[in-house]
Design a protein around this motif. Sequence first.
Motif, PDB file in Angstrom:
ATOM      1  N   CYS A  57       0.824  -1.209   0.000  1.00 37.36           N
ATOM      2  CA  CYS A  57       0.000   0.000   0.000  1.00 37.36           C
ATOM      3  C   CYS A  57       0.860   1.262   0.000  1.00 37.36           C
ATOM      4  CB  CYS A  57      -0.917   0.007   1.219  1.00 37.36           C
ATOM      5  SG  CYS A  57      -1.701  -1.578   1.549  1.00 37.36           S
ATOM      6  N   CYS A  60       1.831   3.753  -2.934  1.00 37.89           N
ATOM      7  CA  CYS A  60       0.986   4.885  -3.318  1.00 37.89           C
ATOM      8  C   CYS A  60       0.580   5.759  -2.132  1.00 37.89           C
ATOM      9  CB  CYS A  60      -0.282   4.373  -3.992  1.00 37.89           C
ATOM     10  SG  CYS A  60       0.039   3.406  -5.475  1.00 37.89           S
ATOM     11  N   HIS A  61       0.502   5.159  -0.942  1.00 36.34           N
ATOM     12  CA  HIS A  61      -0.006   5.885   0.230  1.00 36.34           C
ATOM     13  C   HIS A  61       1.083   6.134   1.262  1.00 36.34           C
ATOM     14  CE1 HIS A  61      -4.352   5.301  -0.598  1.00 36.34           C
ATOM     15  NE2 HIS A  61      -4.034   4.079  -1.023  1.00 36.34           N
ATOM     16  N   ARG A  83     -12.004   8.382   9.225  1.00 34.12           N
ATOM     17  CA  ARG A  83     -12.762   8.906   8.072  1.00 34.12           C
ATOM     18  C   ARG A  83     -13.749   7.890   7.512  1.00 34.12           C
ATOM     19  NH1 ARG A  83      -7.611  10.878   6.753  1.00 34.12           N
ATOM     20  NH2 ARG A  83      -7.197   9.520   4.983  1.00 34.12           N
ATOM     21  N   TYR A  84     -13.476   6.601   7.718  1.00 35.03           N
ATOM     22  CA  TYR A  84     -14.332   5.553   7.147  1.00 35.03           C
ATOM     23  C   TYR A  84     -14.693   4.503   8.183  1.00 35.03           C
ATOM     24  CZ  TYR A  84     -12.896   7.491   2.653  1.00 35.03           C
ATOM     25  OH  TYR A  84     -12.672   8.334   1.595  1.00 35.03           O
ATOM     26  N   TRP A  92     -13.016  -0.248   0.048  1.00 35.32           N
ATOM     27  CA  TRP A  92     -11.847   0.374  -0.568  1.00 35.32           C
ATOM     28  C   TRP A  92     -10.819  -0.681  -0.941  1.00 35.32           C
ATOM     29  CZ3 TRP A  92     -11.109   4.672  -2.962  1.00 35.32           C
ATOM     30  CH2 TRP A  92     -11.750   5.852  -2.582  1.00 35.32           C
ATOM     31  N   ASN A 100     -15.401   4.401  -6.478  1.00 35.98           N
ATOM     32  CA  ASN A 100     -15.076   5.332  -7.558  1.00 35.98           C
ATOM     33  C   ASN A 100     -14.722   4.516  -8.805  1.00 35.98           C
ATOM     34  OD1 ASN A 100     -13.968   7.169  -9.321  1.00 35.98           O
ATOM     35  ND2 ASN A 100     -12.161   7.603  -8.052  1.00 35.98           N
ATOM     36  N   THR A 103     -11.301   4.871 -10.298  1.00 38.54           N
ATOM     37  CA  THR A 103     -10.179   4.858  -9.347  1.00 38.54           C
ATOM     38  C   THR A 103      -8.885   4.322  -9.946  1.00 38.54           C
ATOM     39  OG1 THR A 103      -9.545   4.297  -7.098  1.00 38.54           O
ATOM     40  CG2 THR A 103     -10.615   2.556  -8.358  1.00 38.54           C
ATOM     41  N   MET A 105      -6.781   2.986  -7.795  1.00 38.96           N
ATOM     42  CA  MET A 105      -6.387   1.960  -6.802  1.00 38.96           C
ATOM     43  C   MET A 105      -6.734   0.561  -7.296  1.00 38.96           C
ATOM     44  SD  MET A 105      -6.957   1.781  -2.781  1.00 38.96           S
ATOM     45  CE  MET A 105      -7.171   0.212  -1.944  1.00 38.96           C
TER      46      MET A 105
HETATM   47  C1  HEC Z   1      -1.419   1.866  -7.310  1.00 35.65           C
HETATM   48  C2  HEC Z   1      -1.613   2.778  -6.220  1.00 35.65           C
HETATM   49  C3  HEC Z   1      -2.368   2.296  -4.989  1.00 35.65           C
HETATM   50  C4  HEC Z   1      -2.100   1.214  -4.195  1.00 35.65           C
HETATM   51  C5  HEC Z   1      -0.992   0.174  -4.344  1.00 35.65           C
HETATM   52  C6  HEC Z   1      -3.063   1.259  -3.104  1.00 35.65           C
HETATM   53  N1  HEC Z   1      -3.900   2.327  -3.249  1.00 35.65           N
HETATM   54 FE1  HEC Z   1      -5.364   2.926  -1.962  1.00 35.65          FE
HETATM   55  N2  HEC Z   1      -5.832   4.476  -3.179  1.00 35.65           N
HETATM   56  C7  HEC Z   1      -5.152   4.810  -4.344  1.00 35.65           C
HETATM   57  C8  HEC Z   1      -5.707   6.047  -4.883  1.00 35.65           C
HETATM   58  C9  HEC Z   1      -5.219   6.773  -6.135  1.00 35.65           C
HETATM   59  C10 HEC Z   1      -6.747   6.436  -4.002  1.00 35.65           C
HETATM   60  C11 HEC Z   1      -7.606   7.713  -4.105  1.00 35.65           C
HETATM   61  C12 HEC Z   1      -9.018   7.429  -4.445  1.00 35.65           C
HETATM   62  C13 HEC Z   1      -9.264   7.164  -5.879  1.00 35.65           C
HETATM   63  O1  HEC Z   1      -8.437   7.456  -6.744  1.00 35.65           O
HETATM   64  O2  HEC Z   1     -10.354   6.656  -6.187  1.00 35.65           O
HETATM   65  C14 HEC Z   1      -6.787   5.424  -2.940  1.00 35.65           C
HETATM   66  C15 HEC Z   1      -7.675   5.460  -1.863  1.00 35.65           C
HETATM   67  C16 HEC Z   1      -7.604   4.628  -0.774  1.00 35.65           C
HETATM   68  C17 HEC Z   1      -8.423   4.755   0.406  1.00 35.65           C
HETATM   69  C18 HEC Z   1      -9.411   5.878   0.687  1.00 35.65           C
HETATM   70  C19 HEC Z   1      -8.576   7.007   1.268  1.00 35.65           C
HETATM   71  C20 HEC Z   1      -9.297   8.311   1.535  1.00 35.65           C
HETATM   72  O3  HEC Z   1      -8.847   9.032   2.432  1.00 35.65           O
HETATM   73  O4  HEC Z   1     -10.291   8.594   0.851  1.00 35.65           O
HETATM   74  C21 HEC Z   1      -8.062   3.746   1.251  1.00 35.65           C
HETATM   75  C22 HEC Z   1      -8.632   3.447   2.632  1.00 35.65           C
HETATM   76  C23 HEC Z   1      -7.033   2.979   0.602  1.00 35.65           C
HETATM   77  N3  HEC Z   1      -6.778   3.549  -0.634  1.00 35.65           N
HETATM   78  C24 HEC Z   1      -6.394   1.891   1.170  1.00 35.65           C
HETATM   79  C25 HEC Z   1      -5.387   1.180   0.540  1.00 35.65           C
HETATM   80  C26 HEC Z   1      -4.765  -0.011   1.106  1.00 35.65           C
HETATM   81  C27 HEC Z   1      -5.071  -0.590   2.458  1.00 35.65           C
HETATM   82  C28 HEC Z   1      -3.874  -0.454   0.180  1.00 35.65           C
HETATM   83  C29 HEC Z   1      -3.034  -1.717   0.229  1.00 35.65           C
HETATM   84  C30 HEC Z   1      -3.752  -2.952   0.485  1.00 35.65           C
HETATM   85  C31 HEC Z   1      -3.904   0.456  -0.950  1.00 35.65           C
HETATM   86  N4  HEC Z   1      -4.840   1.412  -0.700  1.00 35.65           N
HETATM   87  C32 HEC Z   1      -3.100   0.335  -2.070  1.00 35.65           C
HETATM   88  C33 HEC Z   1      -4.090   4.136  -4.903  1.00 35.65           C
HETATM   89  C34 HEC Z   1      -3.512   2.992  -4.389  1.00 35.65           C
END
Ligand code: HEC
Length: 140
Positions: A57, A60-61, A83-84, A92, A100, A103, A105
């Motif tokens: 995760c 990206c985060h 927040r959630y 998510w 979304n 997205t 993600m």
């Molecule tokens: C390839 C990039 C990527 C990876 C890897 C990724 N995410 Fe995300 N995530 C995103 C993006 C971009 C968003 C923003 C929302 C959207 O674009 O729809 C997001 C949004 C979220 C959100 C909502 C956050 C908010 O404040 O609204 C959560 C919770 C989340 N991700 C959890 C995770 C978790 C847990 C993992 C690993 C298991 C993970 N993500 C891996 C790209 C990623």
Amino acid sequence: MVNMMTLLTSHWTDSRTPLRLFRLLVATLFCASATQALCASNDTGLSIITDKALGNCWACHTLPGQQGWVSNLAPSLVGVGGRYTPTQLQQWVTDARQINAQTLMPPFGSTQGLHRPASLQPVLTPEQIAMVVQTLSTWR
Ligand code: HEC
């Protein structure tokens, strides 16, 4: 009983006791602060989140308490548990397209609609997602 009392008395009059208590207090405060995630080394959810072959995760985060690597491609996960709800967090992680459709993600609990997925199995099992959600819920 007498032995016990002697033991306790000698412990509390030991001049090193205040120092030990102070160290314990510092360690406790340290773990309760922003470094919470690092101190919880037996946190399975956190190991899945940071495992490059599983959640990854932090590619990206930004994660709370993690030093040295910061990504701002996606919103920071600091405070995400406030927040959630756990159900929303599960959505998510399982398939962010439920929230979304556009997205960026990746869906961790589904291969539906993916072109030539590397594996026919989703990246994470429902049990692993539950552990990830449990950890995310504590990030407030
Ligand atoms: C390839 C990039 C990527 C990876 C890897 C990724 N995410 Fe995300 N995530 C995103 C993006 C971009 C968003 C923003 C929302 C959207 O674009 O729809 C997001 C949004 C979220 C959100 C909502 C956050 C908010 O404040 O609204 C959560 C919770 C989340 N991700 C959890 C995770 C978790 C847990 C993992 C690993 C298991 C993970 N993500 C891996 C790209 C990623």
